[in-house]
Design a protein around this motif. Sequence first.
Motif, mmCIF file in Angstrom:
data_model
loop_
_atom_site.group_PDB
_atom_site.id
_atom_site.type_symbol
_atom_site.label_atom_id
_atom_site.label_comp_id
_atom_site.label_asym_id
_atom_site.label_seq_id
_atom_site.Cartn_x
_atom_site.Cartn_y
_atom_site.Cartn_z
ATOM 1 N N ASP A 102 0.823 -1.205 0.000
ATOM 2 C CA ASP A 102 0.000 0.000 0.000
ATOM 3 C C ASP A 102 0.862 1.262 0.000
ATOM 4 O OD1 ASP A 102 -2.464 1.496 0.221
ATOM 5 O OD2 ASP A 102 -1.904 1.850 2.315
ATOM 6 N N MET A 103 1.935 1.248 0.772
ATOM 7 C CA MET A 103 2.799 2.421 0.861
ATOM 8 C C MET A 103 3.487 2.716 -0.463
ATOM 9 S SD MET A 103 4.463 2.040 4.665
ATOM 10 C CE MET A 103 5.626 3.330 4.337
ATOM 11 N N LYS A 104 3.821 1.669 -1.223
ATOM 12 C CA LYS A 104 4.498 1.869 -2.506
ATOM 13 C C LYS A 104 3.636 2.634 -3.496
ATOM 14 C CE LYS A 104 6.262 -1.776 -4.361
ATOM 15 N NZ LYS A 104 6.732 -3.116 -4.727
ATOM 16 N N LEU A 105 2.322 2.602 -3.321
ATOM 17 C CA LEU A 105 1.435 3.365 -4.199
ATOM 18 C C LEU A 105 1.630 4.863 -3.995
ATOM 19 C CD1 LEU A 105 -1.840 1.281 -3.827
ATOM 20 C CD2 LEU A 105 -0.225 1.251 -5.738
ATOM 21 N N ASP A 106 1.805 5.271 -2.746
ATOM 22 C CA ASP A 106 1.985 6.688 -2.426
ATOM 23 C C ASP A 106 3.436 7.126 -2.531
ATOM 24 O OD1 ASP A 106 -0.741 6.964 -1.841
ATOM 25 O OD2 ASP A 106 -0.440 6.334 0.237
ATOM 26 N N VAL A 107 4.351 6.249 -2.114
ATOM 27 C CA VAL A 107 5.783 6.566 -2.115
ATOM 28 C C VAL A 107 6.521 5.401 -2.775
ATOM 29 C CG1 VAL A 107 7.760 7.196 -0.690
ATOM 30 C CG2 VAL A 107 5.465 7.795 0.086
ATOM 31 N N PRO A 108 6.771 5.501 -4.076
ATOM 32 C CA PRO A 108 7.421 4.381 -4.773
ATOM 33 C C PRO A 108 8.772 3.982 -4.167
ATOM 34 C CG PRO A 108 6.528 5.943 -6.348
ATOM 35 C CD PRO A 108 6.390 6.575 -4.988
ATOM 36 N N ALA A 109 9.463 4.914 -3.525
ATOM 37 C CA ALA A 109 10.768 4.612 -2.937
ATOM 38 C C ALA A 109 10.656 4.031 -1.528
ATOM 39 C CB ALA A 109 11.622 5.885 -2.903
ATOM 40 N N ALA A 110 9.455 3.744 -1.056
ATOM 41 C CA ALA A 110 9.237 3.296 0.323
ATOM 42 C C ALA A 110 10.050 2.062 0.724
ATOM 43 C CB ALA A 110 7.752 3.063 0.581
ATOM 44 N N PRO A 111 10.166 1.012 -0.103
ATOM 45 C CA PRO A 111 10.944 -0.148 0.339
ATOM 46 C C PRO A 111 12.404 0.199 0.648
ATOM 47 C CG PRO A 111 9.596 -0.744 -1.535
ATOM 48 C CD PRO A 111 9.499 0.751 -1.379
ATOM 49 N N GLY A 112 13.017 0.978 -0.208
ATOM 50 C CA GLY A 112 14.400 1.399 0.029
ATOM 51 C C GLY A 112 14.515 2.309 1.244
ATOM 52 N N MET A 113 13.524 3.175 1.414
ATOM 53 C CA MET A 113 13.531 4.086 2.555
ATOM 54 C C MET A 113 13.385 3.317 3.868
ATOM 55 S SD MET A 113 11.281 7.171 0.928
ATOM 56 C CE MET A 113 11.566 8.420 2.172
ATOM 57 N N LEU A 114 12.530 2.280 3.876
ATOM 58 C CA LEU A 114 12.373 1.481 5.091
ATOM 59 C C LEU A 114 13.662 0.734 5.407
ATOM 60 C CD1 LEU A 114 10.644 0.501 7.417
ATOM 61 C CD2 LEU A 114 9.792 -1.314 5.944
ATOM 62 N N ALA A 115 14.306 0.192 4.383
ATOM 63 C CA ALA A 115 15.585 -0.490 4.601
ATOM 64 C C ALA A 115 16.629 0.489 5.141
ATOM 65 C CB ALA A 115 16.076 -1.123 3.304
ATOM 66 N N GLU A 116 16.613 1.704 4.614
ATOM 67 C CA GLU A 116 17.549 2.724 5.097
ATOM 68 C C GLU A 116 17.238 3.102 6.549
ATOM 69 O OE1 GLU A 116 18.808 7.309 4.108
ATOM 70 O OE2 GLU A 116 17.787 6.148 2.571
ATOM 71 N N PHE A 117 15.950 3.249 6.885
ATOM 72 C CA PHE A 117 15.575 3.562 8.264
ATOM 73 C C PHE A 117 16.001 2.440 9.193
ATOM 74 C CE2 PHE A 117 12.795 3.225 11.913
ATOM 75 C CZ PHE A 117 12.955 4.472 12.482
ATOM 76 N N GLU A 118 15.796 1.208 8.772
ATOM 77 C CA GLU A 118 16.175 0.053 9.592
ATOM 78 C C GLU A 118 17.680 0.062 9.872
ATOM 79 O OE1 GLU A 118 15.654 -4.804 9.555
ATOM 80 O OE2 GLU A 118 14.527 -3.593 8.133
ATOM 81 N N GLU A 119 18.467 0.387 8.856
ATOM 82 C CA GLU A 119 19.919 0.461 9.026
ATOM 83 C C GLU A 119 20.300 1.609 9.964
ATOM 84 O OE1 GLU A 119 23.739 -0.591 8.999
ATOM 85 O OE2 GLU A 119 22.102 -1.734 8.119
ATOM 86 N N MET A 120 19.638 2.768 9.802
ATOM 87 C CA MET A 120 19.913 3.902 10.696
ATOM 88 C C MET A 120 19.535 3.560 12.133
ATOM 89 S SD MET A 120 18.936 7.369 8.590
ATOM 90 C CE MET A 120 17.318 6.854 8.025
ATOM 91 N N ALA A 121 18.428 2.833 12.305
ATOM 92 C CA ALA A 121 17.998 2.437 13.645
ATOM 93 C C ALA A 121 19.011 1.483 14.273
ATOM 94 C CB ALA A 121 16.618 1.783 13.577
ATOM 95 N N ARG A 122 19.520 0.559 13.474
ATOM 96 C CA ARG A 122 20.530 -0.382 13.970
ATOM 97 C C ARG A 122 21.799 0.371 14.360
ATOM 98 N NH1 ARG A 122 20.783 -3.375 9.800
ATOM 99 N NH2 ARG A 122 18.952 -4.591 10.292
#
Length: 105
Positions: free
Chosen positions: A68-88
């Motif tokens: 669902d998020m990819k419909l609004d923000v096509p870059a969402a999967p990469g952004m979530l992976a980046e957030f996960e890395e920043m959180a780690r």
Amino acid sequence: MDAPHFHHELLKRGVRIAMEKDGMDHADAASSALDAMAALFSFLVKNAIVSEYQVAKGISRLSKLMPDMKLDVPAAPGMLAEFEEMAREGGCLPSALTDAKRVNA
């Protein structure tokens, strides 16, 4: 913030809003809403306001919303992976929790 068992919802909503705000311009930004959200949760975990478990649960919930998020923000999967890395890297998401999440997914 008075209901610790719902802190994952705070992360889920905050990161989703940050993704929508950054949108397609995220890669070009020197600092972004996503960076600010990672810094916020790093602070919250280091000060024992939000648990590492709740951060991992919030990220897991976000990943389930990805179609669902990819419909609004096509870059969402990469952004979530980046957030996960920043959180780690920020110390609010130990690699053991993310490895367990991947195994249980």
